[in-house]
Design an enzyme around this catalytic site. Sequence first.
Site, short mmCIF file in Angstrom:
data_model
loop_
_atom_site.label_atom_id
_atom_site.label_comp_id
_atom_site.label_asym_id
_atom_site.label_seq_id
_atom_site.Cartn_x
_atom_site.Cartn_y
_atom_site.Cartn_z
N ALA A 41 61.26 19.51 54.31
CA ALA A 41 62.69 20.54 54.71
C ALA A 41 63.38 19.53 54.91
O ALA A 41 63.86 17.99 54.45
CB ALA A 41 61.74 20.20 56.35
N SER A 42 64.56 20.10 54.54
CA SER A 42 65.92 19.94 54.64
C SER A 42 66.01 19.24 53.54
O SER A 42 66.33 19.52 52.20
CB SER A 42 65.98 18.49 56.17
N GLY A 43 66.30 17.31 53.10
CA GLY A 43 66.72 17.24 51.86
C GLY A 43 65.28 17.92 51.27
O GLY A 43 65.28 17.61 49.63
N MET A 76 70.28 15.50 55.41
CA MET A 76 69.54 16.06 55.84
C MET A 76 68.00 16.35 56.24
O MET A 76 67.30 15.64 55.09
CB MET A 76 69.90 16.88 54.79
#
Length: 256
Positions: free
Chosen positions: A51-53, A247
């Site tokens: 997720a995110s990064g 992130m």
Amino acid sequence: RDLRLDDDVQAVVLRVNSPGGSAIASEVIKEELELLREEKPVIVSMGNVAASGGYWISMAANEIIAQPNTITGSIGVFGLFFNLEDFSENVGLSWDVVQTSPLANTQTISRPKTEEELALLERFVNQIYQRFTTEVSEWRNLSMEEVEAASQGRIWSGLAAERVGLVDRVGGLQMAIEVAAEAAELGDEWTLQEYPRTRPFAERFLEELFGTSSQVVLPEPLESFRQQMETQLSNLSTYNDPQGLYMRLPFEIEIE
């Protein structure tokens, strides 16, 4: 980079199992994956969390394969800045600052941020979020309307992520390996090699502190203390972005 420069490596499967982290670190990893992709196929295999990064770096792959229950997406950005003013007062620590411009001390941990500093930092966060969504649109061939519907920090299961276009197909690590071998046109003449594991900071720190790694059980109450410290150090060590921008999932997920 090592794998890109190794002529014996014909394809790479990147196993991603991460809630994300530093915005700068995510971009550095993604840039290397883009260079790698120019020379050999890169297939991302998503684990429990990507997720995110973790999603940011995955975009550079030729193909993204998620497990049905992978927690992915979390296309969002936040800023985290420490403030030790109250703590400093409690322990009798004072701060002296010499600066040459109003914003020269923006990254200080000795006081709260001013309104001007917060506005500047919020602009940085918004700029990175805009870049995040733009790159998702370009890499995944989605319209900005489709990206916005799937982003804004939302998380998706692997099955749902496939439906909204964030991943290419649902499957496990073995599928990713087979896809990589096929993309590189290796036929049946190939072997699988796992890239060496890097020991985490928390494990190295605890070994220095206790003379042992986390794989060895210490007598109580040292073992309980070691486990608590390991978790806290592992979490804290992820917050090391030079600009304080991340992130990352803003919470911890524990899957048993």
